[in-house]
Design a protein around this motif. Structure first.
Motif, PDB file in Angstrom:
ATOM      1  N   GLU A  98      -1.553  67.896 -32.181  1.00 39.03           N
ATOM      2  CA  GLU A  98      -2.093  66.619 -32.651  1.00 39.03           C
ATOM      3  C   GLU A  98      -2.685  65.807 -31.505  1.00 39.03           C
ATOM      4  O   GLU A  98      -3.757  65.203 -31.643  1.00 39.03           O
ATOM      5  N   ALA A  99      -2.005  65.818 -30.363  1.00 39.56           N
ATOM      6  CA  ALA A  99      -2.503  65.083 -29.199  1.00 39.56           C
ATOM      7  C   ALA A  99      -3.815  65.692 -28.710  1.00 39.56           C
ATOM      8  O   ALA A  99      -4.743  64.962 -28.329  1.00 39.56           O
ATOM      9  N   ASN A 101      -6.057  67.243 -30.548  1.00 38.02           N
ATOM     10  CA  ASN A 101      -7.097  66.850 -31.495  1.00 38.02           C
ATOM     11  C   ASN A 101      -7.537  65.406 -31.284  1.00 38.02           C
ATOM     12  O   ASN A 101      -8.719  65.075 -31.434  1.00 38.02           O
ATOM     13  N   GLU A 102      -6.600  64.547 -30.907  1.00 39.13           N
ATOM     14  CA  GLU A 102      -6.943  63.151 -30.633  1.00 39.13           C
ATOM     15  C   GLU A 102      -7.852  63.037 -29.411  1.00 39.13           C
ATOM     16  O   GLU A 102      -8.784  62.229 -29.382  1.00 39.13           O
ATOM     17  N   TYR A 105     -11.275  64.237 -30.410  1.00 35.15           N
ATOM     18  CA  TYR A 105     -11.916  63.206 -31.227  1.00 35.15           C
ATOM     19  C   TYR A 105     -12.468  62.086 -30.344  1.00 35.15           C
ATOM     20  O   TYR A 105     -13.611  61.636 -30.521  1.00 35.15           O
TER      21      TYR A 105
END
Length: 209
Positions: A98-99, A101-102, A105
């Motif tokens: 998740e980190a 992907n952040e 982004y």
């Protein structure tokens, strides 16, 4: 014909940007005789940079077509690939998917802002693509676009300078597609029709309003 590095590099570049070519086509691009082109191609083949295959087209004699090998494609830079892959792996291990992907982004948002500085929202689609292709080429993607007879466009990127990173995390490719959609406008449809990570020699996007 004098055997010089610039001729060799030009032949490799032709095969990178245009895909497989016959010896006659390469000779025309180089502005030399077919024998001169053959001399260059045999040298590059001996270096393991290109290969040839016999192809049958219709009733005529089979033609020899030339294309780049994996070693030939590797002549074009993959920006800081080793370091980038290691960083991606470390982020996954220590911070999680998740980190990562952040981070991707956030990097995509930075690209959008940077592209918007050079591409106006009021530009025509063709003007936007002209500017976008120029920006992507400056970043190492060897980009160009073509206009089809039906009025749609094809954005073509003959090289991916972050290929190894993209293989490790395909979030880069998703972010890239989102960036294009944002820059070109909400009324524009974009579909990736060729993808280097799926074995194609280039990435290509069909674009239409």
């Amino acid at each position: 014909m004098e055997n010089n590095i610039s001729d060799n590099e030009k032949a490799v570049s032709i095969l990178k940007t245009k895909g497989e070519q016959t010896i006659k086509e390469i000779a025309n691009e180089l502005g030399v005789t077919t024998e001169g082109a053959r001399f260059q191609l045999l040298k590059l083949s001996n270096e393991g940079l290109i290969k040839s295959e016999s192809r049958s087209k219709g009733r005529g004699r089979p033609q020899q077509v030339w294309s780049l090998t994996a070693k030939g494609h590797a002549r074009f830079p993959d920006t800081h690939s080793g370091l980038t892959v290691k960083l991606i792996e470390k982020i996954k291990q220590n911070l999680g998917e998740e980190a990562l992907n952040e981070i991707i982004y956030a990097a995509g948002q930075d690209n959008i802002l940077r592209y918007k500085d050079q591409i106006n929202a009021d530009d025509s689609l063709e003007d936007k693509l002209t500017k976008l292709a120029a920006i992507r080429t400056s970043e190492g993607y060897m980009a160009r676009f073509e206009k089809d007879e039906d009025g749609s466009f094809m954005l073509i990127e003959n090289h991916c300078p972050i290929c190894e990173a993209a293989k490790t995390c395909q979030g880069f490719c998703k972010s890239e597609l989102k960036t294009f959609k944002t820059i070109l406008g909400e009324n524009v449809q974009i579909k990736r029709v060729h993808h280097i990570l799926e074995g194609a020699r280039r990435c290509a996007y069909k674009i239409e309003e």
